[in-house]
Design a protein around this motif. Sequence first.
Motif, PDB file in Angstrom:
ATOM      1  N   LEU B  86       3.380 -64.169  -2.816  1.00  0.00           N
ATOM      2  CA  LEU B  86       2.717 -64.870  -3.908  1.00  0.00           C
ATOM      3  C   LEU B  86       3.520 -66.124  -4.212  1.00  0.00           C
ATOM      4  O   LEU B  86       4.745 -66.080  -4.276  1.00  0.00           O
ATOM      5  N   GLN B 101      -1.774 -66.894  -2.709  1.00  0.00           N
ATOM      6  CA  GLN B 101      -1.182 -65.971  -1.755  1.00  0.00           C
ATOM      7  C   GLN B 101      -1.005 -66.737  -0.446  1.00  0.00           C
ATOM      8  O   GLN B 101      -1.986 -67.222   0.127  1.00  0.00           O
ATOM      9  N   ALA B 128      -4.835 -66.434  -5.540  1.00  0.00           N
ATOM     10  CA  ALA B 128      -4.446 -65.026  -5.627  1.00  0.00           C
ATOM     11  C   ALA B 128      -5.162 -64.327  -6.776  1.00  0.00           C
ATOM     12  O   ALA B 128      -4.869 -63.180  -7.076  1.00  0.00           O
ATOM     13  N   SER B 138      -3.193 -58.243  -3.748  1.00  0.00           N
ATOM     14  CA  SER B 138      -1.988 -57.784  -3.063  1.00  0.00           C
ATOM     15  C   SER B 138      -2.208 -57.833  -1.557  1.00  0.00           C
ATOM     16  O   SER B 138      -3.350 -57.889  -1.084  1.00  0.00           O
ATOM     17  N   TRP B 139      -1.099 -57.802  -0.831  1.00  0.00           N
ATOM     18  CA  TRP B 139      -1.160 -57.899   0.622  1.00  0.00           C
ATOM     19  C   TRP B 139      -0.991 -56.515   1.224  1.00  0.00           C
ATOM     20  O   TRP B 139      -0.012 -55.823   0.935  1.00  0.00           O
ATOM     21  N   THR B 151      -6.092 -58.570   2.501  1.00  0.00           N
ATOM     22  CA  THR B 151      -5.792 -58.771   1.086  1.00  0.00           C
ATOM     23  C   THR B 151      -6.651 -57.819   0.275  1.00  0.00           C
ATOM     24  O   THR B 151      -7.842 -57.712   0.533  1.00  0.00           O
TER      25      THR B 151
END
Lengths: 417, 204
Positions: B86, B101, B128, B138-139, B151
Amino acid sequence: MIFKWLDERLELRKFKEKFLSKTFPTHPTFLLGETALFSFVTLVATGIFLGFLYEPSTTMVSLFGAMVPAAYASVVKIDLLPMGMIIRRIHHWSAMIMIAAILAHLLRVYFTASYRKPREINWLVGLSLWGTAMIGAFTGYLLPYSQFSVTATSIAYYMAKSMPWIGDWMSRLLFAGDFPSDGTVPRFFFMHVMLIPAALIGLISLHMLILIKQKHTEPKSNKDRKEAQGGRRLIGIPIWPEQAVISLSFFLFLLFVVVLMAAYIPLNPIEMYGPPSPGTPVMRPDWYFLVVYGFLKLVPGDLVFTILGGKITPETIGGVIFPGLNFLAYALVPFIDRSKEPQPYMENPLHRPFMTSLGIGAIIFLCMMAVAGYIDVLHITPRAMTVYALVATAAAWSVSYALLRWYNGKRGNNAKA
Amino acid sequence: MVDGNSAKETGREGITRRRFTLGMLIASIAGAFGSLLALLKVLAPEKKGGGYATTIQPGDVLIYAKGGSAGSPITASSMNVGDAVLAYPTGKSSNPANLVQLIKLEEAAFKPPTDMSLTDKGFVAYSAICTHLGCTVSWMANRESPAASFTECFCHNSIFNPAEGAKVMGGPAPIPLAQIGVKVMQDGTLAFTSDFKGPIGPQV
């Protein structure tokens, strides 16, 4: 001595004769409503403690060398006090138990058809109590101003904002501007400690007054005895002293259970969530919001349409229309299943195939929506989950209906034979 | 009925004292509460610009948004294929609309509708902020096959494919995350080269 002094001024004896000797029918399920009431008492008591120490502000202050919002810092400080964290957990657990107890009470009233004439109004008051309690719980989410608080409130903000026509204005009214704004925490604090408790006290009083006026429903087993006595009086125990003793010991037992849970089961660990920061961890709402949370996951993102210039988005469908339709359906129950004559007794759920199976279907549906909140850990796609939920609901409804019909057919034959 | 003035009793039509009083009462209640409605306007503050308004300028250097090295510039060499972080533009980290992101993938992995002119050496960046209800995405790294990483928004499990312009692969998000241009600078840091190519934040 004191009693005499007070009695001469307040006519306590008359009050005792009129109210404290009222009859209270006995049945284990009649303690569900009391559970909700006593949880509310615990909430007020612990809330007063927390209110003395909480600071409703998002101004950045220094806490152990880090800059965090003042609200978050004040809650961390509460947790560090002797008994501070346990009081906060008792408060949170009591809220969850109160909402669960109201739900259980509503289900008891539903399955025993106690909502029928003359108790339709009290059914609606009870539903409002449930809704108000959940709004109260929700406004409490934001107050510690942790990462969890901000994420949960932000989701609700966008759900409110997604409403067609009024959403933009409504969200600014409720959240005091575009969330996150400095005004949101003070406004939620005021709602949480003032408006909503006041509304709850008003609704509880109304609920009780109507109950006293209409008299409690009685177990059907009282029917023969009551008719033999030929009286209109309820069969049960007087409020003072018998019911009062039962209620008081029940309250203390409930308090014991809540303190035990608060002591051993961690809840809303704000130190772990930390103050607001970029990044959203996996977080799930408290149990009573799982239904809406799960449903939101199932609404496809491309389900958007326009009516009269208002855009209906998946967020509106999941966050506003779905809960709204649920409450509307519950509110309509006593007006669909009506009776012409006043109903003094509880019905046996097994003797009401249609309404009972409908209730079972609804319970399964809501449970499946809560399960949908976990599709990420269960590795189920939203589409598959939708199918499962609909199949399970239809199966629960139809199977329970068939079984109850069969049971009642058999019972009818036995009665004839 | 002491006054004998009620229309019912006397059979007289038109305004009676009782009706007049009732009308006055209704009018005063409506007036009193109606005037309070003006307060609703005060209680709902005006928009301050509204929604997510980014302040990213081309040339802004990307810095870590969180973790131990929060605030320091991200270097291209610190990221492997299949990594994501991030990031904020330097000096503008107070605005959540600026959160992106940054992802590194194989250059060959990109497919349309990814805007290749906005990527550099396998680096691609997207807003993001989930387009559903505004949580931070989030990844989901897949160490064995980095191309299968994706993602995800943990709030309601919307899934986006970064190799295909953050297309929505599942869940309730209505539109893809908006892409933004990045490039690797000579000193090894990364900088933005454009504005977001599309709307950011919840589409409500």
